[in-house]
Design a protein around this motif. Structure first.
Motif, PDB file in Angstrom:
ATOM      1  N   GLY A 268      -8.730  -1.645   3.362  1.00  0.00           N
ATOM      2  CA  GLY A 268      -8.368  -0.335   3.886  1.00  0.00           C
ATOM      3  C   GLY A 268      -6.869  -0.098   3.838  1.00  0.00           C
ATOM      4  N   HIS A 269      -6.380   0.630   4.826  1.00  0.00           N
ATOM      5  CA  HIS A 269      -4.969   1.017   4.848  1.00  0.00           C
ATOM      6  C   HIS A 269      -4.311   0.555   6.151  1.00  0.00           C
ATOM      7  CE1 HIS A 269      -1.551   3.324   3.423  1.00  0.00           C
ATOM      8  NE2 HIS A 269      -1.402   3.821   4.640  1.00  0.00           N
TER       9      HIS A 269
ATOM     10  N   SER B  32      -8.393  -2.004  -2.767  1.00  0.00           N
ATOM     11  CA  SER B  32      -9.144  -1.088  -3.620  1.00  0.00           C
ATOM     12  C   SER B  32      -9.897  -0.031  -2.823  1.00  0.00           C
ATOM     13  CB  SER B  32     -10.141  -1.874  -4.488  1.00  0.00           C
ATOM     14  OG  SER B  32      -9.465  -2.785  -5.321  1.00  0.00           O
ATOM     15  N   ASP B  33     -10.240  -0.355  -1.564  1.00  0.00           N
ATOM     16  CA  ASP B  33     -11.001   0.598  -0.750  1.00  0.00           C
ATOM     17  C   ASP B  33     -10.100   1.405   0.187  1.00  0.00           C
ATOM     18  OD1 ASP B  33     -10.286  -1.333   1.079  1.00  0.00           O
ATOM     19  OD2 ASP B  33     -12.254  -1.480   2.019  1.00  0.00           O
ATOM     20  N   ASP B  34      -8.811   1.466  -0.105  1.00  0.00           N
ATOM     21  CA  ASP B  34      -7.868   2.220   0.720  1.00  0.00           C
ATOM     22  C   ASP B  34      -8.171   3.712   0.590  1.00  0.00           C
ATOM     23  OD1 ASP B  34      -5.671   3.465   1.918  1.00  0.00           O
ATOM     24  OD2 ASP B  34      -4.265   1.931   1.233  1.00  0.00           O
ATOM     25  N   LYS B  35      -8.665   4.304   1.642  1.00  0.00           N
ATOM     26  CA  LYS B  35      -8.984   5.740   1.619  1.00  0.00           C
ATOM     27  C   LYS B  35      -7.823   6.577   2.121  1.00  0.00           C
ATOM     28  CE  LYS B  35     -14.020   5.289   2.018  1.00  0.00           C
ATOM     29  NZ  LYS B  35     -14.039   3.829   1.746  1.00  0.00           N
TER      30      LYS B  35
ATOM     31  N   LYS C 185      -4.668   6.000  -1.938  1.00  0.00           N
ATOM     32  CA  LYS C 185      -5.494   5.401  -2.997  1.00  0.00           C
ATOM     33  C   LYS C 185      -4.718   4.337  -3.776  1.00  0.00           C
ATOM     34  CE  LYS C 185      -8.561   9.360  -3.622  1.00  0.00           C
ATOM     35  NZ  LYS C 185      -9.086  10.384  -4.580  1.00  0.00           N
ATOM     36  N   SER C 186      -5.445   3.291  -4.159  1.00  0.00           N
ATOM     37  CA  SER C 186      -4.816   2.170  -4.857  1.00  0.00           C
ATOM     38  C   SER C 186      -4.227   2.583  -6.203  1.00  0.00           C
ATOM     39  CB  SER C 186      -5.820   1.033  -5.057  1.00  0.00           C
ATOM     40  OG  SER C 186      -6.940   1.475  -5.803  1.00  0.00           O
TER      41      SER C 186
ATOM     42  N   GLN D  40     -10.155  -6.438  -2.894  1.00  0.00           N
ATOM     43  CA  GLN D  40     -11.395  -5.658  -2.947  1.00  0.00           C
ATOM     44  C   GLN D  40     -11.522  -4.758  -1.719  1.00  0.00           C
ATOM     45  OE1 GLN D  40     -14.954  -7.831  -3.985  1.00  0.00           O
ATOM     46  NE2 GLN D  40     -16.231  -6.541  -2.676  1.00  0.00           N
ATOM     47  N   LYS D  41     -11.171  -5.313  -0.563  1.00  0.00           N
ATOM     48  CA  LYS D  41     -11.259  -4.557   0.683  1.00  0.00           C
ATOM     49  C   LYS D  41      -9.982  -4.749   1.498  1.00  0.00           C
ATOM     50  CE  LYS D  41     -16.308  -4.821   1.174  1.00  0.00           C
ATOM     51  NZ  LYS D  41     -17.423  -5.247   2.071  1.00  0.00           N
TER      52      LYS D  41
ATOM     53  N   THR E 270     -10.028  -8.896   5.806  1.00  0.00           N
ATOM     54  CA  THR E 270     -11.232  -9.028   4.981  1.00  0.00           C
ATOM     55  C   THR E 270     -11.161 -10.212   4.028  1.00  0.00           C
ATOM     56  OG1 THR E 270     -10.493  -7.648   3.121  1.00  0.00           O
ATOM     57  CG2 THR E 270     -11.433  -6.500   5.032  1.00  0.00           C
TER      58      THR E 270
ATOM     59  N   TYR F 160       0.830  -1.217   0.000  1.00  0.00           N
ATOM     60  CA  TYR F 160       0.000   0.000   0.000  1.00  0.00           C
ATOM     61  C   TYR F 160       0.867   1.271   0.000  1.00  0.00           C
ATOM     62  CZ  TYR F 160       0.084  -1.430   5.025  1.00  0.00           C
ATOM     63  OH  TYR F 160       0.426  -1.885   6.279  1.00  0.00           O
TER      64      TYR F 160
END
Length: 295
Positions: free
Chosen positions: A260-261, A227-230, A233-234, A257-258, A269, A177
Motif C-alpha cells: 500500500g502507501h 505494486s498495490d499502492d492505490k 500508483k507505482s 507486491q504489496k 507485508t 513511494y
C-alpha cells in the motif's frame, strides 16, 4: 536539535500569525510515532548526527510526505533519520513550507526553496557536522518524494540567495513511494492540486512532472514502491526509473507486491526491509566508506 532553515528573511514570506499545528499519535502495530505538521510558516532542519567515531561523511536531507498539505514527520522523518545515524550517516529532517498563499507569495516555489536551502545549509556547515559536502543526498516520501525529485531535476532553477555559489545539486536521491508524474492516468491529483492549484496550465503540470525533467545530470537514484499502492500508483517510480535509464543515470528500483502507501520504514507485508536494500545501494556507490572532501 532543531534549527531555523533561514537565518535572515524567509523568501517570499507573507506576514501573518504563526498557526503551525502538530498532531501526534502512536501506531501500536508498528510502535512508531505518527506526527502530522501543518501550516508551516517557519521552516526548520532537525539535525541527527551519528557518533563521531562512526560518521562516514555522508549526509541526507529527508523530506516527509503528506500530499503538500501536511508533513508526516515521525515515521517518514525522525524515525528514518535515526536509522541513518546507525549507519554513520548524518540526517536532516526538513520541515518545509507547504503551498499556502497566506504564508508565501509564491506557493508552488516555497517547498523547492526550502529543499535547496537545506542542501545549502548542510554543505555550508559541513565541517561543523563532520559531513563531506560531496556526499550530500536528498530523500523523500510520497509528496516529499516529489519535492526531493524536483530538487534533483530542476537543477537550473536556483530559488534561494546563494552568494557563495554553493552546489545545490543532491549527490544522490532516495525516493520512497514518490509522487512523480502529473499524467492524469497515474498522478496523485491531490498533491498536484495543492502544489499548483486546481486550474494549473498543462505546461505547468509538465514542468513539475519530474519524469520529463530527467537529464544526464540527474543524481543516481534509489526507488521503492508497492505494486498495490492505490494512493500513489507505482507507475510513478517506474516511469522515473525508465527516464533515468534513458539518460544513463545509475538507478535501482524495488517494487513490492504489496504494502500500500505510507508504510514508512516497515512494509508489514514482507520480511524484506527496504532500508537494508537502500544501505546496500549506498555502500555499492561508495557512500558508506569514510571519506573527506577532495576539494
Amino acid at each position: 536539535m532543531e534549527i531555523p532553515l533561514y537565518t535572515g528573511a524567509i523568501p517570499n514570506e507573507v506576514p501573518g500569525a504563526d498557526d503551525e499545528k502538530v498532531d501526534s499519535s502512536v501506531d501500536q502495530t508498528k510502535n512508531t510515532d505518527i506526527i502530522r505538521i501543518s501550516n508551516v510558516r517557519k521552516p526548520t532542519l532537525t539535525v541527527f548526527l551519528p557518533e563521531k567515531g562512526k560518521a562516514n561523511g555522508t549526509a541526507v536531507v529527508i523530506c516527509p510526505g503528506g500530499g503538500y498539505a501536511r508533513l508526516a514527520s515521525g515515521h517518514e522523518g525522525y524515525d528514518v533519520a535515526k536509522k541513518f545515524n546507525e549507519q554513520g550517516i548524518a540526517a536532516f529532517v526538513l520541515k518545509y513550507r507547504l503551498p499556502d498563499a497566506t504564508i508565501t507569495s509564491n506557493p508552488e516555489l516555497a517547498p523547492l526553496q526550502d529543499a535547496q536551502q537545506a542542501l545549502l545549509v548542510v554543505r555550508k556547515r559541513a565541517k561543523e557536522w563532520n559531513v563531506n559536502p560531496q556526499k550530500v543526498g536528498i530523500m523523500g516520501f510520497s509528496a516529499g518524494g516529489h519535492l526531493a525529485s524536483t530538487a534533483g531535476t530542476h537543477l537550473q532553477k536556483v530559488t534561494v540567495p546563494n552568494p557563495e555559489n554553493i552546489n545545490l545539486r543532491p549527490d544522490f536521491m532516495m525516493l520512497i513511494y514518490p509522487v512523480i508524474s502529473g499524467d492524469p492516468e497515474i498522478a496523485h491529483l491531490g498533491s498536484y492540486q495543492n502544489l499548483l492549484g486546481k486550474e494549473a496550465a498543462e505546461a505547468k503540470i509538465k514542468e513539475y512532472s519530474n519524469e520529463q525533467q530527467v537529464t544526464a545530470q540527474t543524481p543516481p537514484t534509489f526507488l521503492v514502491h508497492a505494486s498495490d499502492d492505490k494512493g500513489v500508483k507505482s507507475e510513478n517510480s517506474i516511469r522515473f526509473y525508465q527516464a533515468l535509464l534513458q539518460h544513463g543515470v545509475p538507478a535501482e528500483l524495488h517494487l513490492y507486491q504489496k504494502g500500500g502507501h505510507g508504510f514508512g520504514l516497515t512494509n508489514s507485508t514482507t520480511k524484506d526491509l527496504w532500508f537494508d536494500r537502500g544501505v546496500n545501494w549506498l555502500d555499492m556507490n561508495g557512500l558508506l566508506k569514510a571519506t573527506t572532501a577532495t576539494k
